[in-house]
Motif scaffolding. Structure first.
Motif, PDB file in Angstrom:
ATOM      1  N   GLY A  69       0.693  -1.091   0.303  1.00 26.34           N
ATOM      2  CA  GLY A  69      -0.063   0.053   0.014  1.00 26.34           C
ATOM      3  C   GLY A  69       0.852   1.313   0.147  1.00 26.34           C
ATOM      4  N   SER A  70       2.152   1.103   0.042  1.00 27.58           N
ATOM      5  CA  SER A  70       2.956   2.532  -0.013  1.00 27.58           C
ATOM      6  C   SER A  70       3.070   2.964  -1.279  1.00 27.58           C
ATOM      7  CB  SER A  70       4.273   1.913   0.705  1.00 27.58           C
ATOM      8  OG  SER A  70       5.115   1.072   0.035  1.00 27.58           O
ATOM      9  N   LYS A  71       3.655   4.137  -1.469  1.00 26.27           N
ATOM     10  CA  LYS A  71       3.873   4.756  -2.599  1.00 26.27           C
ATOM     11  C   LYS A  71       5.216   4.570  -3.173  1.00 26.27           C
ATOM     12  CE  LYS A  71       0.954   8.704  -1.952  1.00 26.27           C
ATOM     13  NZ  LYS A  71       0.692  10.279  -2.490  1.00 26.27           N
ATOM     14  N   SER A  72       5.270   4.486  -4.612  1.00 29.69           N
ATOM     15  CA  SER A  72       6.392   4.271  -5.282  1.00 29.69           C
ATOM     16  C   SER A  72       6.948   5.586  -6.246  1.00 29.69           C
ATOM     17  CB  SER A  72       6.597   3.009  -6.153  1.00 29.69           C
ATOM     18  OG  SER A  72       5.770   3.324  -7.012  1.00 29.69           O
ATOM     19  N   GLU A  73       8.082   5.328  -6.913  1.00 25.44           N
ATOM     20  CA  GLU A  73       8.416   6.303  -7.881  1.00 25.44           C
ATOM     21  C   GLU A  73       7.344   6.490  -8.866  1.00 25.44           C
ATOM     22  OE1 GLU A  73      12.053   7.005 -11.052  1.00 25.44           O
ATOM     23  OE2 GLU A  73      12.818   6.562  -9.010  1.00 25.44           O
ATOM     24  N   ARG A  74       6.758   5.513  -9.307  1.00 30.89           N
ATOM     25  CA  ARG A  74       5.580   5.587 -10.448  1.00 30.89           C
ATOM     26  C   ARG A  74       4.336   6.135  -9.814  1.00 30.89           C
ATOM     27  NH1 ARG A  74       3.631   1.218 -12.756  1.00 30.89           N
ATOM     28  NH2 ARG A  74       2.781   2.657 -14.482  1.00 30.89           N
ATOM     29  N   THR A  75       4.227   5.947  -8.517  1.00 36.57           N
ATOM     30  CA  THR A  75       3.079   6.608  -7.965  1.00 36.57           C
ATOM     31  C   THR A  75       3.148   8.223  -7.998  1.00 36.57           C
ATOM     32  OG1 THR A  75       2.888   4.696  -6.331  1.00 36.57           O
ATOM     33  CG2 THR A  75       1.467   6.471  -6.006  1.00 36.57           C
ATOM     34  N   MET A  76       4.426   8.574  -7.704  1.00 39.33           N
ATOM     35  CA  MET A  76       4.572  10.043  -7.625  1.00 39.33           C
ATOM     36  C   MET A  76       4.460  10.632  -9.059  1.00 39.33           C
ATOM     37  SD  MET A  76       5.238  10.452  -4.629  1.00 39.33           S
ATOM     38  CE  MET A  76       6.038   9.624  -3.035  1.00 39.33           C
ATOM     39  N   MET A  77       4.780   9.765 -10.052  1.00 40.33           N
ATOM     40  CA  MET A  77       4.576  10.098 -11.560  1.00 40.33           C
ATOM     41  C   MET A  77       3.310  10.270 -11.814  1.00 40.33           C
ATOM     42  SD  MET A  77       5.623   7.791 -15.004  1.00 40.33           S
ATOM     43  CE  MET A  77       4.178   6.850 -14.514  1.00 40.33           C
ATOM     44  N   VAL A  78       2.405   9.359 -11.326  1.00 41.14           N
ATOM     45  CA  VAL A  78       1.085   9.456 -11.428  1.00 41.14           C
ATOM     46  C   VAL A  78       0.300  10.515 -10.577  1.00 41.14           C
ATOM     47  CG1 VAL A  78      -1.544   8.486 -11.091  1.00 41.14           C
ATOM     48  CG2 VAL A  78       0.678   7.143 -12.040  1.00 41.14           C
ATOM     49  N   ASP A  79       1.045  11.069  -9.639  1.00 43.80           N
ATOM     50  CA  ASP A  79       0.392  12.074  -8.949  1.00 43.80           C
ATOM     51  C   ASP A  79       0.701  13.554  -9.509  1.00 43.80           C
ATOM     52  OD1 ASP A  79      -0.448  10.933  -6.732  1.00 43.80           O
ATOM     53  OD2 ASP A  79       1.422  10.905  -5.374  1.00 43.80           O
ATOM     54  N   ASN A  80       1.776  13.431 -10.180  1.00 44.96           N
ATOM     55  CA  ASN A  80       2.393  14.650 -11.083  1.00 44.96           C
ATOM     56  C   ASN A  80       1.398  14.777 -12.138  1.00 44.96           C
ATOM     57  OD1 ASN A  80       4.293  15.454  -9.228  1.00 44.96           O
ATOM     58  ND2 ASN A  80       5.843  14.346 -10.155  1.00 44.96           N
ATOM     59  N   PHE A  81       1.160  13.525 -12.901  1.00 45.33           N
ATOM     60  CA  PHE A  81       0.193  13.704 -13.892  1.00 45.33           C
ATOM     61  C   PHE A  81      -1.018  14.116 -13.631  1.00 45.33           C
ATOM     62  CE2 PHE A  81      -2.698  11.650 -17.003  1.00 45.33           C
ATOM     63  CZ  PHE A  81      -2.177  12.236 -18.062  1.00 45.33           C
ATOM     64  N   ALA A  82      -1.684  13.606 -12.417  1.00 48.76           N
ATOM     65  CA  ALA A  82      -2.936  14.146 -12.050  1.00 48.76           C
ATOM     66  C   ALA A  82      -3.022  15.630 -11.929  1.00 48.76           C
ATOM     67  CB  ALA A  82      -3.340  13.208 -10.626  1.00 48.76           C
ATOM     68  N   ILE A  83      -2.117  16.271 -11.484  1.00 45.49           N
ATOM     69  CA  ILE A  83      -1.957  17.494 -11.320  1.00 45.49           C
ATOM     70  C   ILE A  83      -2.093  18.352 -12.549  1.00 45.49           C
ATOM     71  CG2 ILE A  83      -0.412  19.505 -10.579  1.00 45.49           C
ATOM     72  CD1 ILE A  83       0.527  17.733  -8.137  1.00 45.49           C
ATOM     73  N   LEU A  84      -1.353  17.864 -13.560  1.00 48.74           N
ATOM     74  CA  LEU A  84      -1.226  18.211 -14.982  1.00 48.74           C
ATOM     75  C   LEU A  84      -2.535  18.205 -15.677  1.00 48.74           C
ATOM     76  CD1 LEU A  84       0.513  19.070 -17.113  1.00 48.74           C
ATOM     77  CD2 LEU A  84       1.003  16.956 -17.736  1.00 48.74           C
ATOM     78  N   LEU A  85      -3.266  17.063 -15.282  1.00 46.82           N
ATOM     79  CA  LEU A  85      -4.706  16.911 -15.951  1.00 46.82           C
ATOM     80  C   LEU A  85      -5.720  17.962 -15.058  1.00 46.82           C
ATOM     81  CD1 LEU A  85      -5.465  13.039 -16.026  1.00 46.82           C
ATOM     82  CD2 LEU A  85      -5.476  14.483 -17.899  1.00 46.82           C
ATOM     83  N   ALA A  86      -5.444  18.028 -13.912  1.00 49.47           N
ATOM     84  CA  ALA A  86      -6.421  18.941 -13.337  1.00 49.47           C
ATOM     85  C   ALA A  86      -6.370  20.358 -13.772  1.00 49.47           C
ATOM     86  CB  ALA A  86      -6.098  18.649 -11.523  1.00 49.47           C
ATOM     87  N   ASN A  87      -5.342  20.786 -13.813  1.00 51.35           N
ATOM     88  CA  ASN A  87      -4.717  21.946 -14.333  1.00 51.35           C
ATOM     89  C   ASN A  87      -5.619  22.178 -15.861  1.00 51.35           C
ATOM     90  OD1 ASN A  87      -3.736  23.145 -11.868  1.00 51.35           O
ATOM     91  ND2 ASN A  87      -1.577  22.390 -12.672  1.00 51.35           N
ATOM     92  N   GLU A  88      -5.117  21.133 -16.677  1.00 46.99           N
ATOM     93  CA  GLU A  88      -5.474  21.266 -18.148  1.00 46.99           C
ATOM     94  C   GLU A  88      -7.133  21.345 -18.302  1.00 46.99           C
ATOM     95  OE1 GLU A  88      -4.937  22.221 -21.703  1.00 46.99           O
ATOM     96  OE2 GLU A  88      -3.014  21.789 -20.441  1.00 46.99           O
ATOM     97  N   PHE A  89      -7.854  20.410 -17.411  1.00 44.18           N
ATOM     98  CA  PHE A  89      -9.133  19.955 -17.595  1.00 44.18           C
ATOM     99  C   PHE A  89      -9.917  20.167 -16.063  1.00 44.18           C
ATOM    100  CE2 PHE A  89      -6.691  17.257 -20.346  1.00 44.18           C
ATOM    101  CZ  PHE A  89      -7.430  17.471 -21.478  1.00 44.18           C
ATOM    102  N   PRO A  90      -9.967  21.636 -15.651  1.00 44.47           N
ATOM    103  CA  PRO A  90     -10.542  21.953 -14.368  1.00 44.47           C
ATOM    104  C   PRO A  90     -11.878  21.104 -13.936  1.00 44.47           C
ATOM    105  CG  PRO A  90     -10.200  23.848 -15.430  1.00 44.47           C
ATOM    106  CD  PRO A  90      -9.527  22.634 -16.279  1.00 44.47           C
ATOM    107  N   GLY A  91     -12.724  21.037 -15.030  1.00 48.20           N
ATOM    108  CA  GLY A  91     -14.232  20.827 -14.941  1.00 48.20           C
ATOM    109  C   GLY A  91     -14.421  19.295 -14.783  1.00 48.20           C
ATOM    110  N   ILE A  92     -13.345  18.633 -15.249  1.00 49.46           N
ATOM    111  CA  ILE A  92     -13.447  17.094 -15.267  1.00 49.46           C
ATOM    112  C   ILE A  92     -12.691  16.405 -13.667  1.00 49.46           C
ATOM    113  CG2 ILE A  92     -12.879  14.999 -16.259  1.00 49.46           C
ATOM    114  CD1 ILE A  92     -12.775  16.482 -18.629  1.00 49.46           C
ATOM    115  N   ASN A  93     -13.489  15.609 -13.143  1.00 48.78           N
ATOM    116  CA  ASN A  93     -13.176  14.938 -11.719  1.00 48.78           C
ATOM    117  C   ASN A  93     -12.062  13.773 -12.124  1.00 48.78           C
ATOM    118  OD1 ASN A  93     -14.947  16.440 -10.029  1.00 48.78           O
ATOM    119  ND2 ASN A  93     -16.525  14.835 -10.583  1.00 48.78           N
ATOM    120  N   ILE A  94     -11.205  13.837 -11.180  1.00 50.60           N
ATOM    121  CA  ILE A  94     -10.143  12.669 -11.371  1.00 50.60           C
ATOM    122  C   ILE A  94     -10.200  11.856 -10.270  1.00 50.60           C
ATOM    123  CG2 ILE A  94      -7.633  12.366 -11.341  1.00 50.60           C
ATOM    124  CD1 ILE A  94      -7.737  15.272 -12.403  1.00 50.60           C
ATOM    125  N   TYR A  95     -10.158  10.317 -10.676  1.00 48.74           N
ATOM    126  CA  TYR A  95     -10.177   9.167  -9.504  1.00 48.74           C
ATOM    127  C   TYR A  95      -9.034   8.461  -9.456  1.00 48.74           C
ATOM    128  CZ  TYR A  95     -15.108  10.607  -8.914  1.00 48.74           C
ATOM    129  OH  TYR A  95     -16.379  11.344  -8.772  1.00 48.74           O
TER     130      TYR A  95
END
Length: 146
Positions: A69-95
């Protein structure tokens, strides 16, 4: 509305989309891009949104947690991508959906389909995105908040 799922890697991203009733997940495609060039993924997402006439109301990201259940380097990559998505598509929820084992399941499905190793490799990320989306449609996911 539809959900768009991602199986994001450092050089590839598999996509799947739900039907309008959010009952089933359908494979779309896997794209290849220059390592860590996630803007290429954003460009593809814009194309998909346009193709589906803005009917996508949520993104579902495979979240690569370790078996404990712990985070990895790839988890951090997805976290950073989620930020990119949230900024690019502010009206779309991310799960976020724990994708632990999705690649192994995808490989097993493709092997059972008796596809060649080359075909298996090319379809693996798309099938993983389908598995991630099916898990979300059945069990839900953790809503991402900036």
């Amino acid at each position: 509305m539809r959900k768009l799922s991602f199986d994001l890697g450092t050089k590839t991203c598999g996509f799947a989309i739900s039907d309008i009733l959010e009952i089933s997940a359908n494979a779309l495609e896997t794209i290849r891009f220059v390592e860590n060039d996630f803007n290429a993924v954003i460009v593809k997402v814009k194309e998909i949104i346009k193709m589906y006439q803005n009917s996508i109301d949520a993104f579902v990201l495979g979240y690569p947690l370790r078996s404990n259940g712990s985070k990895s380097e790839r988890t951090m990559m997805v976290d950073n991508f989620a930020i990119l998505l949230a900024n690019e598509f502010p009206g779309i929820n991310i799960y976020l959906v724990d994708e632990y084992g999705s690649t192994i399941k995808a490989q097993r499905i493709l092997k059972d389909a008796k596809l060649s190793n080359k075909k298996t490799k090319s379809k693996k990320d798309t099938v993983s995105a389908v598995i991630i989306l099916n898990d979300f449609l059945q069990y839900g996911g953790q809503k991402y908040e900036l």
